[in-house]
Design an enzyme around this catalytic site. Structure first.
Site: not given
Length: 320
Positions: A37, A107, A167, A169, A228, A233, A261-262, A298
């Site tokens: 983000e 994390r 996204n 994870r 995506k 494309g 992707g971001d 990144d």
């Protein structure tokens, strides 16, 4: 207040400087800042739009580094809280000459994971035009998911345009079923959903772009799904049945796919802020993603307006 708002966990990354050496054996690293983000926020600002980032960090050197670095990108830090009880999330990342790098995350129990819904009450949403939401933040803890849903509820009440990127994870979730159920539920609150074909396979059982789009168009607020499809494309389908594909850009040498992707998401968001057509928004998403995979960081490849114009000129395309 800013045009764009997002919520997430900043990740301080210790990236190896030794190509194709495992994290076990690498000894030389440099420190960079990432987080999906936050990558979007940095790219949105780089393309000339104001953005505010909601998060939490620890009251320690990494937390200070995060805030200092975010400020250097001119991203808003008004809603980043500092907590003396918890630490700032970080990760190790290896360096590869081909393919995706390996990362190892630290994390669990971070400051961002302890960010409570109370912080959302103080967020000013009056001038926000687009909110970008991601499936990562609600994965880091039950507290974070509650905070995420509180923000989502406020955005829906305000009628703010919401983009949502799954996204995925998997290591952050309790199990795959929880991930699938939660992500698909949250997607239904977004106006625009941005899954990839691989994510579609995991989340609803198909890699067919149109089947993925049809699945997410069942969401209670979803009007558009942009799927995506990698170098080819993106496939777009609207609630009214309109659909089209916007071709991607050929990249001769991929350095690192992290942040692509971001980059796609921020390309779409900034074009929509500029009242470009949906096709132009997806074109820009493809362009920013293509630029990002040619850099090692990144978010190093996210362009300024002049750099985006130069890229379009080189490729012989233009936005509408």
């Amino acid at each position: 207040m800013s045009e764009v708002i997002t919520i997430g966990e900043p990740i301080t990354t210790f990236a190896s400087k030794e190509p194709d050496v495992s994290l076990v054996d690498a000894v030389e690293f440099h420190k960079i800042l990432g987080g999906a983000e936050l990558n979007v926020a940095i790219g949105v600002k780089r393309l000339g739009h104001s953005v505010e980032y909601i998060s939490g960090v620890g009251e320690e050197p990494l937390g200070e580094f995060v805030i200092k670095t975010i400020k250097s990108h001119a991203v808003g830090t008004k809603y980043i809280s500092s907590d003396s009880q918890y630490w700032t999330a970080f990760q190790l990342k290896d360096m590869v000459t081909k393919g995706d790098p390996q990362t190892y995350n630290y994390r669990r129990g971070s400051a961002a994971a302890h960010l409570t819904k109370d912080v959302i009450e103080n967020v000013d949403l009056d001038d926000v035009k687009i909110a970008h939401m991601s499936g990562i933040f609600p994965a880091i803890s039950d507290t974070a998911e509650e905070t995420f849903r509180t923000l989502m509820d406020r955005l829906v009440e305000k009628g703010t345009l919401i983009t949502f990127d799954p996204n995925l994870r998997p290591p952050l979730w309790k199990d795959e079923e929880t991930m699938r159920t939660t992500i698909n539920d949250l997607a239904g609150f977004a106006d625009i959903v941005l899954p990839g074909v691989g994510e579609g396979k995991i989340l609803m059982g198909s890699e067919d772009p149109e089947e993925i789009a049809d699945f997410y168009l069942k969401g209670q607020r979803t009007k558009t799904v942009i799927v995506k499809i990698g170098p080819d494309g993106a496939f777009v389908k609207n609630k009214d049945g309109e659909s089209f594909t916007v071709k991607g850009f050929k990249v001769d040498h991929i350095v690192d796919t992290v942040g692509a992707g971001d980059g796609f998401a921020l390309g779409v968001i900034t074009a929509l802020l500029e009242n470009k057509s949906l096709k132009s928004a997806v074109l820009r998403g493809n362009a920013v993603g293509a630029l990002q995979v040619q850099t090692p960081g990144d978010n190093d490849g996210y362009p300024t307006p002049d750099e985006l114009t130069a890229f379009y000129k080189k490729e012989g395309v233009q936005e509408e």
